[in-house]
Structure formats: structure tokens, C-alpha cells
Design an enzyme around this catalytic site. Structure first.
Site, short mmCIF file in Angstrom:
data_model
loop_
_atom_site.label_atom_id
_atom_site.label_comp_id
_atom_site.label_asym_id
_atom_site.label_seq_id
_atom_site.Cartn_x
_atom_site.Cartn_y
_atom_site.Cartn_z
N GLU A 182 -0.50 -8.60 5.18
CA GLU A 182 -0.24 -8.69 6.63
C GLU A 182 -1.53 -8.74 7.45
O GLU A 182 -1.50 -9.06 8.63
CB GLU A 182 0.67 -7.55 7.09
CG GLU A 182 0.00 -6.20 7.34
CD GLU A 182 -0.36 -5.45 6.06
OE1 GLU A 182 -0.36 -6.04 4.96
OE2 GLU A 182 -0.68 -4.24 6.17
N CYS A 233 0.84 -1.20 0.00
CA CYS A 233 0.00 0.00 0.00
C CYS A 233 0.88 1.25 0.00
O CYS A 233 1.54 1.53 -0.98
CB CYS A 233 -0.97 -0.05 1.19
SG CYS A 233 -2.32 1.12 1.06
N HIS A 276 -3.34 -5.82 1.22
CA HIS A 276 -2.58 -6.01 2.47
C HIS A 276 -2.44 -7.46 2.91
O HIS A 276 -3.31 -7.97 3.63
CB HIS A 276 -3.28 -5.23 3.59
CG HIS A 276 -3.17 -3.76 3.46
ND1 HIS A 276 -2.25 -3.01 4.16
CD2 HIS A 276 -3.85 -2.88 2.69
CE1 HIS A 276 -2.37 -1.74 3.83
NE2 HIS A 276 -3.34 -1.63 2.94
#
Lengths: 241, 85
Positions: free
Chosen positions: A206, A85, A204
Site C-alpha cells: 500500500e 505486516c 507493504h
């Protein structure tokens, strides 16, 4: 294996990235934007957020942070670097990756669980995926529209450097943006450098590493998605290989 | 102190979502007859020394390096503004 996560002023997702690394058995190392050192890490993650408030352009100021000189040197030397991002925007501003991000074509912030097709497994961060596989990880951004000139796009396609592409299957979104959430050229969600050690993407990974806290998987249950884990297991694998 | 103004615009071939949003809002407020809007940035730099050719060359370099991203933007003008009396 020591994997560093850089915190800039305005970074939001550094803790989740550190946690994701620990979840797969790596040693997470917190790095600070103002430090001129990578603390002997083996790989670096530039996490998401709004570094320096996105002032000027997303990622534009972070590019000149002292730690970024080290990151650029290390990346040019072959160290795996993942930009997520805002981290992807920073990698584009440093020219480690081609292109740039502008405001989403529908001009709104978008947040949804986003299906992506894996287009390239020839990178340090995607080796444990299968080519053509569709994964689902969260997406949340305002300036997520990937743009590059036609020549750059053609080169990326020719060299197989598009790593992820947006595909259909998201549960919601503005009309006309059911597949591609932001108007990105060629539906590009992520790209890599020639060598494959540097990867950047808008969604994302994570946030999709632990059952119960990940994206919803239609047909399989809410918050069950853990497709993001393999980004981190891939890099651990590439470091010992 | 001399002031230098740098104008940065999105490249013509790049879609300008902000400009489009402004263009869409204008007729709603009764401002008719505006075919399109593109939104750019204006930077005002105050120099410590004179605005000579060397200083302007440095400003142009800064404009290309930090103030704009050449992938998506053009530096369309770098101009010196006369000091106010």
C-alpha cells in the site's frame, strides 16, 4: 467493488491502504475492530501498525476483536483477505495462515525498500504478477521473522504456497541481512492459504501505489516505485472474474 | 483470592532474539559465566473463586488459547500460589 480496511487501536497504515484501493478504482470502506459487521464488502485488508500496542504478541489481541470473527468466517467462505505486516501477524494468530512471526534475528527495527521474488500468482492478490518477477516495495518491522516448524515449511513449499521470497538488491541493511532482512525461514516474505484467497506478507504494497510517493527504483528514479498497485488490481480482477 | 501463575517460554527450537540480546549484554556488565539466556513470560492470574480443578482447567485452556501461541511458545507451568496471610 467494495474493499474494506480494518482499523484496530494502534493501526497505522489503514489510510494508505484505503487510498491504495481508491487509486486502482475500488471503493474503499473503513471497517472498525469493535463492529460485528463487514458492511457488505467484497474483500478485506488487514493493514499494518501496532494493533493493541503489540501487547502479549503482535496480533494476539486483535485476533479476538469482534470484526475478526466476521473476517474469519468470510475468509473461510472464500472472500479475499490480505494481511500486511501487523495484518499478516493477525492472520497467523487467527490460524488463517500457518506459522508465526518473532523478533527480527538482528533484533533491530528495519526499514528499507525490499526486493521480493513473486513465487506464486495463484492467489486473489497476486494474479497480475508474473511468476519469478522481482518487485520492490517498502518493508518496516521489528517482529518480522517468519517461523514455522519443518513440517509446515515443507508443506508450504510442496503446495506452492510461498507467495513472496526476499531476494538481494536492497540498498542497505545490517551485515548478514542483505537479502533476507529478518532471518525468516526459507526467506519467506509472504504466504497464502490453500485456496489462495488469503495472503499475508510483511512488506507493504500500500506504500507503493503512486509515482512520487513509492520506493526508490535504482536506475529509474527516486520514489517512482508502484509495484504495490498490482496487489489491488489483482483483487479487483479476481472479484469480477 | 487465589492466584495462579502461568509460565510461557519460547519453544526450544525457536531462536530467542531477546534472550540472545540479554546474554550478550551480561558479560559487558561484568556478569561472567552465563552460557545462554532464554526469555519467557510470567502471567499472574487472580481467581474470583477457588483454585479447584475446574478453574485450573479453564486457566490451562486460556494459557493455550491466548497467553501463548503454540506455534512459537510452550506453556511450561501452571501453578497455584498460596494466599499470603
Amino acid at each position: 467493488m467494495r474493499i474494506g480496511v480494518v482499523t484496530f487501536p494502534g493501526t497505522l497504515d489503514d489510510r494508505d491502504a484505503l487510498r491504495a484501493i481508491a487509486q486502482v478504482g475500488g471503493e474503499p470502506v473503513a471497517l472498525w475492530h469493535g463492529e460485528d459487521s463487514l458492511r457488505d464488502v467484497d474483500a478485506v485488508v488487514l493493514p499494518g501498525g501496532f494493533s493493541y500496542g503489540d501487547y502479549l504478541r503482535a496480533g494476539a489481541i486483535s485476533r479476538f476483536a469482534p470484526v475478526m470473527e466476521r473476517v474469519v468466517d468470510a475468509a473461510n467462505g472464500g472472500m479475499p483477505v490480505l494481511g500486511i505486516c501487523n495484518g499478516f501477524q493477525i492472520l497467523c494468530e487467527t490460524h488463517l495462515l500457518p506459522g508465526s512471526m518473532i523478533k527480527n534475528a538482528h533484533r533491530a527495527f528495519i526499514c528499507r525498500d525490499q526486493p521480493l521474488r513473486v513465487e506464486s500468482t495463484a492467489s486473489a492478490w497476486t494474479s497480475e504478477f508474473a511468476e519469478g518477477e522481482v518487485i520492490r516495495i517498502p518493508l518496516k518491522n521489528q517482529d518480522g521473522q517468519y517461523v514455522a516448524d519443518e513440517r509446515t515449511l515443507a508443506q508450504l513449499e510442496e503446495e506452492g504456497r510461498v507467495v513472496f521470497r526476499y531476494v538481494a538488491g536492497a540498498t542497505h541493511g545490517p551485515e548478514g541481512f542483505e537479502e533476507n532482512p529478518n532471518g525468516s525461514r526459507h526467506d519467506i516474505a509472504g504466504v497464502r492459504n490453500e485456496r489462495g484467497n488469503v495472503v499475508g506478507l510483511m512488506p507493504h504494497p500500500e506504500h507503493a501505489v503512486e509515482p512520487g510517493f513509492g520506493p526508490d527504483e535504482p536506475g529509474r528514479g527516486t520514489r517512482t516505485g508502484t509495484d504495490g498497485r498490482r496487489f489491488f488490481t489483482s483483487v479487483l480482477g479476481s472479484l469480477v472474474a | 483470592m487465589p492466584r495462579v501463575v502461568v509460565h510461557v517460554m519460547p519453544k526450544p527450537e525457536i531462536l530467542d532474539p531477546q534472550g540472545k540480546a540479554v546474554a550478550a549484554a551480561l558479560p559487558r556488565l561484568g556478569f561472567e559465566g552465563i552460557a545462554s539466556v532464554r526469555q519467557g513470560k510470567r502471567f499472574e492470574l487472580e481467581l474470583e473463586g477457588p483454585a479447584d480443578e475446574a478453574a485450573l482447567a479453564r486457566v490451562r485452556e486460556a494459557a493455550e488459547t491466548l497467553l501463548s501461541n503454540p506455534v512459537i511458545e510452550d506453556v511450561v507451568a501452571v501453578e497455584t500460589v498460596e494466599e499470603q496471610a
